[in-house]
Write a protein that holds these residues in place. Structure first.
Motif, PDB file in Angstrom:
ATOM      1  N   UNK A  14       0.828  -1.207   0.000  1.00 34.85           N
ATOM      2  CA  UNK A  14       0.000   0.000   0.000  1.00 34.85           C
ATOM      3  C   UNK A  14       0.863   1.258   0.000  1.00 34.85           C
ATOM      4  N   UNK A  15       1.936   1.250   0.790  1.00 41.62           N
ATOM      5  CA  UNK A  15       2.833   2.410   0.795  1.00 41.62           C
ATOM      6  C   UNK A  15       3.420   2.638  -0.595  1.00 41.62           C
ATOM      7  N   UNK A  16       3.750   1.560  -1.290  1.00 40.98           N
ATOM      8  CA  UNK A  16       4.270   1.706  -2.650  1.00 40.98           C
ATOM      9  C   UNK A  16       3.206   2.301  -3.573  1.00 40.98           C
ATOM     10  N   UNK A  17       1.946   1.885  -3.405  1.00 40.87           N
ATOM     11  CA  UNK A  17       0.860   2.469  -4.207  1.00 40.87           C
ATOM     12  C   UNK A  17       0.747   3.979  -3.979  1.00 40.87           C
ATOM     13  N   UNK A  18       0.990   4.419  -2.759  1.00 43.69           N
ATOM     14  CA  UNK A  18       0.894   5.850  -2.443  1.00 43.69           C
ATOM     15  C   UNK A  18       2.020   6.649  -3.089  1.00 43.69           C
ATOM     16  N   UNK A  19       3.207   6.055  -3.182  1.00 43.99           N
ATOM     17  CA  UNK A  19       4.369   6.795  -3.663  1.00 43.99           C
ATOM     18  C   UNK A  19       4.790   6.437  -5.088  1.00 43.99           C
ATOM     19  N   UNK A  30      13.023  -0.797   1.387  1.00 37.91           N
ATOM     20  CA  UNK A  30      11.656  -1.189   1.046  1.00 37.91           C
ATOM     21  C   UNK A  30      11.234  -0.412  -0.194  1.00 37.91           C
ATOM     22  N   UNK A  31      10.472  -1.053  -1.072  1.00 34.84           N
ATOM     23  CA  UNK A  31      10.161  -0.461  -2.382  1.00 34.84           C
ATOM     24  C   UNK A  31       9.536   0.923  -2.263  1.00 34.84           C
ATOM     25  N   UNK A  32       8.660   1.139  -1.262  1.00 31.19           N
ATOM     26  CA  UNK A  32       8.030   2.457  -1.163  1.00 31.19           C
ATOM     27  C   UNK A  32       9.034   3.524  -0.747  1.00 31.19           C
ATOM     28  N   UNK A  33      10.014   3.160   0.085  1.00 33.97           N
ATOM     29  CA  UNK A  33      11.039   4.123   0.484  1.00 33.97           C
ATOM     30  C   UNK A  33      11.914   4.502  -0.711  1.00 33.97           C
ATOM     31  N   UNK A  34      12.203   3.530  -1.559  1.00 32.81           N
ATOM     32  CA  UNK A  34      12.966   3.812  -2.775  1.00 32.81           C
ATOM     33  C   UNK A  34      12.163   4.752  -3.676  1.00 32.81           C
TER      34      UNK A  34
END
Length: 196
Positions: free
Chosen positions: A37-42, A73-77
């Motif tokens: 979900x975090x990746x979807x946001x970013x 983590x993918x969303x942090x990247x």
């Protein structure tokens, strides 16, 4: 039409943004749904807005990546790769970040201008003091709180909304992640006391 500004923050159930002791990143409660979900946001286009202290923290995480594996983590990247506006009178260029713009003006002035000129939404993760000021100035469109299932009354620090004024919150989205983490998105409106 102005760009939306989202104040995005992680919190313990008792309202703290971080904790000492041995909790670790995400208070050790992350799961695949949260990370996806975090990746979807970013993943969509956006501009990330940082205050100086949060930028220093995130920049140090990347410099010391072997001690902070969560930044991979993918969303942090994805967040790391987004265009970033860093608001600070103390940081010096060059900034250790892929695509930064350093702004020395007051955060209220910078964000008001970005809301008028940005062709992508604005998001800020953390940066509590700055976002409290932006909220007070009416510049925050959405408060997105991800609540982790922990109480950190003994070790908690950085009260996520400590010291802000009174606001009515309209819930515009909610999501349960990994069966234990709540993501709540609110539209804030300054509370007007009822007159008797």
């Amino acid at each position: 039409m102005s760009a939306t500004y989202t104040f995005d923050v992680f919190s313990s159930l008792d309202g703290f943004g971080s904790a000492g002791s041995d909790w670790g990143g995400y208070w050790g409660k992350q799961g695949p749904e949260l990370l996806a979900h975090r990746l979807e946001l970013y993943t969509p286009a956006c501009r990330v807005v940082f205050g100086a202290n949060t930028f220093r923290l995130f920049s140090r995480f990347w410099e010391e990546i072997e001690m902070n594996p969560e930044v991979e983590d993918a969303w942090c990247v994805a967040l790391h790769d987004k265009p970033a506006t860093v608001i600070s009178t103390t940081l010096e260029e060059p900034l250790n970040w892929p695509n930064p713009t350093l702004e020395r003006a007051d955060a209220l002035e910078v964000v008001a201008r970005l809301k008028e000129t940005s062709d992508v939404p604005l998001r800020s993760h953390g940066s509590l003091a700055m976002n409290h000021s932006l909220l007070a100035a009416g510049l925050v469109d959405f408060i997105q709180v991800t609540i982790f299932p922990v109480l950190t009354g003994h070790s908690g620090s950085a009260p996520v909304l400590g010291g802000v004024d009174d606001y009515d919150l309209e819930l515009v989205d909610s999501k349960l992640l990994d069966g234990r983490i709540q993501k709540l998105t609110y539209r804030p409106t300054r509370h007007q006391p009822a007159h008797s």
